[in-house]
Scaffold this active site. Sequence first.
Site, PDB file in Angstrom:
ATOM      1  CE  LYS A  19      30.818  47.437   7.730  1.00  0.00           C
ATOM      2  NZ  LYS A  19      30.255  48.091   9.317  1.00  0.00           N
ATOM      3  CB  ILE A 445      28.140  60.573  23.742  1.00  0.00           C
ATOM      4  CG1 ILE A 445      26.800  61.496  23.143  1.00  0.00           C
ATOM      5  CG2 ILE A 445      27.325  59.030  24.515  1.00  0.00           C
ATOM      6  CD1 ILE A 445      26.554  62.418  24.347  1.00  0.00           C
ATOM      7  CD  GLU A 498      33.831  55.352  23.294  1.00  0.00           C
ATOM      8  OE1 GLU A 498      33.483  54.494  22.978  1.00  0.00           O
ATOM      9  OE2 GLU A 498      33.174  56.620  24.565  1.00  0.00           O
ATOM     10  CE1 TYR A 526      23.151  52.643  12.142  1.00  0.00           C
ATOM     11  CE2 TYR A 526      23.702  51.790  14.739  1.00  0.00           C
ATOM     12  CZ  TYR A 526      23.952  52.860  13.060  1.00  0.00           C
ATOM     13  OH  TYR A 526      24.961  53.508  13.362  1.00  0.00           O
ATOM     14  NE  ARG A 529      27.994  50.696  15.384  1.00  0.00           N
ATOM     15  CZ  ARG A 529      29.061  50.082  15.341  1.00  0.00           C
ATOM     16  NH1 ARG A 529      29.963  50.007  14.236  1.00  0.00           N
ATOM     17  NH2 ARG A 529      29.064  49.883  16.212  1.00  0.00           N
ATOM     18  CD1 TRP A 575      23.227  46.110  22.890  1.00  0.00           C
ATOM     19  CD2 TRP A 575      24.281  47.401  22.796  1.00  0.00           C
ATOM     20  NE1 TRP A 575      22.524  46.677  23.181  1.00  0.00           N
ATOM     21  CE2 TRP A 575      23.312  47.589  22.674  1.00  0.00           C
ATOM     22  CE3 TRP A 575      25.461  48.172  23.067  1.00  0.00           C
ATOM     23  CZ2 TRP A 575      23.048  49.168  22.423  1.00  0.00           C
ATOM     24  CZ3 TRP A 575      25.432  49.092  22.764  1.00  0.00           C
ATOM     25  CH2 TRP A 575      24.019  50.370  22.108  1.00  0.00           C
ATOM     26  CG  ASP A 613      28.218  55.333  27.996  1.00  0.00           C
ATOM     27  OD1 ASP A 613      27.579  56.702  27.298  1.00  0.00           O
ATOM     28  OD2 ASP A 613      29.569  55.239  26.843  1.00  0.00           O
ATOM     29  CD  GLU A 678      18.724  58.524  19.008  1.00  0.00           C
ATOM     30  OE1 GLU A 678      19.611  57.286  19.104  1.00  0.00           O
ATOM     31  OE2 GLU A 678      17.784  57.563  18.023  1.00  0.00           O
ATOM     32  CG  HIS A 706      22.327  56.985  13.519  1.00  0.00           C
ATOM     33  ND1 HIS A 706      23.216  55.746  14.322  1.00  0.00           N
ATOM     34  CD2 HIS A 706      21.943  56.899  14.320  1.00  0.00           C
ATOM     35  CE1 HIS A 706      22.789  55.473  15.357  1.00  0.00           C
ATOM     36  NE2 HIS A 706      21.797  56.078  15.928  1.00  0.00           N
TER      37      HIS A 706
HETATM   38  N1  GLN Z   1      30.341  55.900  24.775  1.00  0.00           N
HETATM   39  C1  GLN Z   1      29.547  55.509  23.184  1.00  0.00           C
HETATM   40  C2  GLN Z   1      30.048  55.786  21.937  1.00  0.00           C
HETATM   41  O1  GLN Z   1      30.070  56.949  21.954  1.00  0.00           O
HETATM   42  C3  GLN Z   1      28.648  55.477  23.772  1.00  0.00           C
HETATM   43  C4  GLN Z   1      27.856  54.658  22.081  1.00  0.00           C
HETATM   44  C5  GLN Z   1      26.748  54.113  22.686  1.00  0.00           C
HETATM   45  O2  GLN Z   1      26.100  54.953  23.203  1.00  0.00           O
HETATM   46  N2  GLN Z   1      25.667  53.153  21.835  1.00  0.00           N
HETATM   47  O3  GLN Z   1      30.616  55.631  20.691  1.00  0.00           O
HETATM   48 ZN    ZN Z   2      24.383  55.917  22.043  1.00  0.00          ZN
END
Ligand code: GLN
Ligand code: ZN
Length: 766
Positions: A19, A445, A498, A526, A529, A575, A613, A678, A706
Amino acid sequence: MVQSAVLGFPRIGAQRELKKVTEAYWSGKATVDELFQVGKELREKNWKLQKEAGVDIIPSNDFSFYDQVLDHSLLFNVIPDRYSKYNLPAIDTLFAMGRGLQRPATETSPAVDVTALEMVKWFDSNYHYVRPTFSKTVEFKLNSSKPVDEFLEAKALGIHTRPVLVGPVSYLYLGKADKDNLELEPITLLEKLLPVYAELLAKLKEAGADTVQIDEPVLVLDLPAEVQAAYKTAYEYLASETAPKLFLTTYFGDVRPNIASIKGLPVAGVHADFVRVPEQLDEVVAALSPSQILSVGIVNGRNIWKSNFAKAIDFVNSAIAKVGAERVIVATSSSLLHTPVTLASEKKIPAEIKDWFAFATEKVTEVVTIAKAVTDGTESIAEVLAANAKSISARETSSITNDAAVRERVAKITEDQARRKSPFGVRLAAQKKALGIPLFPTTTIGSFPQTKDIRIVRNKFTKGEITAEEYEKFIEKEIADVVKFQEEVGLDVLVHGEPERNDMVQYFGEKLNGFVFTTNGWVQSYGSRYVRPPIVVGDVSRPGPMTVKESKYAQSITKKPMKGMLTGPVTCLRWSFPRDDISAKLQAQQLALALRDEVQDLEAAGVYVIQVDEPAIREGLPLRAGAERDDYVNWAVESFRLATSGVEDSTQIHSHFCYSDLDPNHIKALDADVVSIEFSKKDDPKYIQEFSEYPNHIGLGLFDIHSPRVPAKDEFVGRIADILKVYPQENLWVNPDCGLKTRGWTETRASLQNMVDAAKEFRAKY
Ligand code: GLN
Ligand code: ZN
């Protein structure tokens, strides 16, 4: 002697070396030579580690700078014109296809502006591969010598490897037609592709490879008849004097429904995943000819739990009883890509618990140990086995794994707890009144760019270099900045950004009982990441609020609705590394109850839009249709609803999904008021139809997060106009594909501004 085999080893390095150098290369801080040098060192280290552990069959070509499937696209020249036209060096083409590339013209090169290829989940794992995309002009040819080079590189170190290739049927079936070529079924390209595989195999043989591991993981899916039939065509073509022996490898599931495709293939042997599906042993054995070898995938490549040696040895012995020791290989169930590199760097996990774990390096030793036990008898390693048995029983009986109060609360769950008070129409009316959200509402999001600054301060806090108070102040300031930013851009439903979250699951795990964490247990998700999945070791419960402070503060500094942000039960589970001693359903229920309390606390604190989520809900779907899948859908949906249904009608529940082809019916069953999905890389217009019957509100992601690429306003307008041909305008939300945490601020501002401006243009029209 029973041989040991590893199907693939993590390539990221114990210290995330890959990375670091890749990102340095992207930002111009490392040269291509430095990049390649680190790759070389990592490969060498991994090969030596396996050699020293005593592994007989060591993989090569399991290394990749981005994704192993994408490597094959480069290898076979499956490069759409929009990438090849720039004549970039191969490594830059690879990265452009993987993550998009946008850069201004320089004196020596023209401007580049190209989006990434679609990236999707690798089977039911949290790894993502870049989807082979076949355009009209695809012309297969051998475009690189990577597998041969890496074989020779290992050979030069005195290590004879078994190169790994994705097999032709899986490679095609995992791909898709490009937008210029939508009628194409990739599998119809098989005959054109096979000569290139043959050429590659011949080169590998010339280089000295005697056997190639040829991965055909799609054999665990429900395959259409023409794909099932393709195996015979492919392998009869490829097996030849000029090719090394082919070892057909499947993993992550049950090959029985496709067993007819395997039977009679001219391959040296077959690998199956007996961790997942021990019941398939008899049928796999029956499909083999007397000369074919059985590779017994018995050390779990997907989890972090120590193998139960007694059980594994019994299983391998039962296979030996059927086919004879000379025809058995003991192997990892899949590549070890999905597990962290080594337990050795974990200094903080309590010794009692650490003793229950095995990461990739330890799993390598497990494979060797099991092979030795079945070859030389268990007496030869009596001490190792005794220690293993002790550790297994310690976990079974530990008080950490059992919490009576949690079990009791789960037992008392009622159906009502998983139903909102009123149907969507009634809720919508209440929400309209309470929230004052305009038409074409814009939102994001959840996460905003996680700058170096944030990471530095968080690290300082973790290390105790700053006080909780100082850290809190810093986070508040970040939240205030993000809120201000969103108001400037003109977004409608805001988020707090966040900044306090390192990761959307780890953050919650740290606040819940029942989890432990690694300091260095990174796993590739991925490209560059990586994630560091928490480990569920015991029953889960919530000692106190987890997100209320930040969301409440964020709401207090704006008049616009603030969206609280939680990670759903299924995603928390998927996860993490889940327990293997109780069902996934029970673990999801425990998580759901903890989240339910959080949702209610947020509402009580004045946060009336709450997003839960569930991006991982799709990846948990059992790979085949049938009872197991139906059961999963039921408990996954119930746990989401259990978490979100404890609120008033006027509180708006959002959910978000990414990375995969979703089933609209599953999403519908969640009964969230608004879902965001997405979508920006779904270039086939037919996908727009997919959710058109969706009864509640929906935001189809309008740009790829991304990639640093900034879509122009007109691009957004065009995209929204396309969607409006199919969706009623009053149902539509306007949002990006996913969270913006991996992006930089410059492109974030530009993209969101264009998105908001486009939404305003439509709002003015209606
Ligand atoms: N709320 C999360 C963010 O925005 C959602 C991330 C995700 O769906 N992988 O980072
Ligand atoms: Zn997402």
